[in-house]
Design an enzyme around this catalytic site. Structure first.
Site, short mmCIF file in Angstrom:
data_model
loop_
_atom_site.label_atom_id
_atom_site.label_comp_id
_atom_site.label_asym_id
_atom_site.label_seq_id
_atom_site.Cartn_x
_atom_site.Cartn_y
_atom_site.Cartn_z
N HIS A 148 31.13 60.94 63.42
CA HIS A 148 32.03 60.21 64.09
C HIS A 148 31.75 58.96 64.54
CE1 HIS A 148 33.72 64.41 65.16
NE2 HIS A 148 34.42 64.01 64.13
N ALA A 149 32.43 57.82 64.18
CA ALA A 149 32.07 56.33 64.10
C ALA A 149 31.46 55.88 65.56
CB ALA A 149 33.07 55.53 63.66
N GLU A 151 30.18 57.56 67.80
CA GLU A 151 29.06 58.14 68.66
C GLU A 151 27.59 57.59 68.24
OE1 GLU A 151 29.62 62.24 67.36
OE2 GLU A 151 31.63 62.23 68.29
N ARG A 207 37.17 56.78 65.89
CA ARG A 207 36.51 58.07 65.50
C ARG A 207 36.23 58.50 64.24
NH1 ARG A 207 35.84 63.66 67.82
NH2 ARG A 207 36.68 65.23 66.16
N ASN A 224 34.96 65.74 60.39
CA ASN A 224 34.39 66.92 60.79
C ASN A 224 35.58 67.91 60.76
OD1 ASN A 224 32.08 68.33 61.36
ND2 ASN A 224 32.37 68.27 63.41
N ARG A 225 36.81 67.63 60.39
CA ARG A 225 37.85 68.50 60.04
C ARG A 225 38.18 68.75 58.87
NH1 ARG A 225 36.49 68.39 64.52
NH2 ARG A 225 37.75 68.97 66.66
N HIS A 277 25.81 64.67 66.87
CA HIS A 277 27.10 64.15 67.53
C HIS A 277 26.62 63.77 69.01
CE1 HIS A 277 30.20 65.92 64.78
NE2 HIS A 277 29.04 66.36 64.28
N SER A 278 27.62 63.09 69.63
CA SER A 278 27.80 63.06 71.13
C SER A 278 29.09 63.27 71.59
CB SER A 278 26.97 61.59 71.63
OG SER A 278 27.86 60.61 71.33
N TYR A 279 29.32 63.31 72.73
CA TYR A 279 28.27 63.55 73.78
C TYR A 279 28.70 64.84 74.48
CZ TYR A 279 32.22 62.05 77.19
OH TYR A 279 33.56 62.05 77.70
N TYR A 329 35.87 74.45 71.81
CA TYR A 329 37.42 74.58 71.55
C TYR A 329 37.20 75.08 70.03
CZ TYR A 329 36.92 69.67 71.11
OH TYR A 329 36.31 68.41 70.76
N GLU A 351 25.15 68.05 70.34
CA GLU A 351 25.67 67.07 70.81
C GLU A 351 24.73 66.34 71.78
OE1 GLU A 351 29.05 66.13 70.75
OE2 GLU A 351 29.95 67.83 69.57
#
Length: 393
Positions: A148-149, A151, A207, A224-225, A277-279, A329, A351
């Site tokens: 994800h950009a 992060e 993202r 990531n999907r 990843h974050s956060y 989730y 994360e």
């Protein structure tokens, strides 16, 4: 908040050019949630008025975001690489590519650079292969950063980790044991187009990647999907303008396809998969696409609990642990679930810092602590996996 207030917040967060930080999409806003929103300055008065009108309590965490962004992009090109402060700054994509070349040139016995594919905008996807002693039947582990950009702490950790591994080999017994027992594949920036885009004015919160499709004016898919793990079911979006857009089909994006192809061709040796990843300070494991428990759920839980306990002991910081779906989730199409289903039984998503004070805008002064926390988790889990997989040989 009440359900009615949660619905109002869903509505507010979809307007006024607001970027949801936590949770990632409006449908995840529930009465028990704390919600983090990034509000453009010209909308802040309107938004705070609406929150007050509906009796929604709020706190202003950051009011100088432009200044923070400016600080984090400064001093980027100043070397020298020899000082540790290089790893306590964020670096542009060009600088990271330069660092990859330099690192390989300076460590020819330990580092090999592999080109595993290219991005939508034809930027190279470079993986560094770190090795200690060569030995037969050597296993491997994989770490990717920056899927994800926005992060930024994730690529910063990948650089930090490679540097640490190289300077500590034959000095630190844990990293020496890791490198002698496992080749370590590190992909510092999985989403180079998106990452480069976040370094341009007003795009810091991007993202997704930057792919385009014929029937939409919106850019990008959420990498990531985009993996083939219950792809595009509940928790992902089929709308190209959404932040969790799953893409046109599994591995429709060249970045996820390149990673999937590499891992498919190395799945007999790769025993440990880590995605950074974050956060929110979490150590997560499969599944994210279903609430069902993974077959070795208890074993994975034991590993992340040990890692979190060590972070707490050494750095006085708390990390939440658990399976992705029940801890955050539902998130189908994730790389960790996909890797797990390929037979990589030890698959994790970390994360990193923080828990929301700065969110994606983690100041450079906190890079060192964030990376040390992640490092201790990586070492703890990797050494356990080496023990466990040795028994299987």
């Amino acid at each position: 908040m009440t359900q009615e207030q949660a619905d109002i917040l869903k509505n507010i967060s979809s307007q006024h050019e607001i970027v949801l930080w936590q949770p990632v999409a409006p449908q995840y806003i529930h009465p028990e949630n704390t919600v983090h929103m990034f509000v453009p300055a010209n909308s802040s008065e309107t938004v705070t008025d609406m929150l007050r009108r509906h009796h929604l309590t709020y706190e202003l965490l950051l009011d100088n975001t432009e200044e923070l962004i400016e600080l984090q992009t400064r001093n980027d090109s100043s070397d020298p690489r020899s000082t540790s402060s290089y790893y306590e700054r964020y670096h542009s994509l060009e600088d990271i590519y330069h660092w990859i070349n330099r690192t390989a040139q300076e460590n020819p016995d330990r580092v090999k650079v592999l080109l595993i594919g290219s991005s939508y905008e034809k930027r190279p996807l470079f993986v560094l292969k770190l090795s200690g002693h060569e030995r037969p039947n050597k296993r491997a582990m994989w770490i990717d950063c920056g899927i994800h950009a926005r992060e930024w702490i994730a690529p910063a950790f990948c650089l930090w980790f490679v540097h640490y591994a190289l300077v500590s080999y034959q000095q630190n017994s844990e990293i020496t044991r890791m490198l002698n027992n496992m080749d370590i594949y590190v992909l510092p920036v999985m989403n180079p187009d998106g990452y480069k885009f976040t370094w341009t004015p007003r795009n810091r919160m991007w993202r997704k990647n930057r792919s385009q499709r014929k029937n939409s004016s919106c850019f990008g898919a959420d990498l990531n999907r985009n993996f083939d793990a219950n792809w595009c079911t509940q928790g992902a979006s089929d709308q190209p303008c959404d932040d969790t857009y799953c893409g046109q089909f599994p591995e429709s994006e060249p970045e996820s396809e390149a990673v999937a192809n590499f891992l498919r061709s190395h799945k007999d040796t790769v025993k440990l998969y880590l995605s950074i990843h974050s956060y929110s300070q979490m150590l997560l494991f499969p599944y994210s696409y279903t609430y069902d428990l993974a077959p070795n759920h208890d074993e994975l839980l034991e590993l992340v609990r040990e890692a979190a306990m060590k972070i707490k002991r050494y750095y006085r910081n708390s990390y939440t642990v658990g399976a992705g779906a029940s801890t955050i989730y539902l998130a189908p199409g994730g790389s960790d679930d996909w890797a797990y289903n390929q037979g990589i039984r030890y698959s994790f998503t970390f994360e990193l810092q923080d828990s929301g004070r700065y969110g994606f805008l983690l100041p450079t002064s906190l890079i060192s602590k964030a990376c040390n926390e992640a490092l201790i988790a990586v070492k703890t889990i990797a050494l356990r996996v080496i023990e466990k997989t040795q028994e299987l040989l």
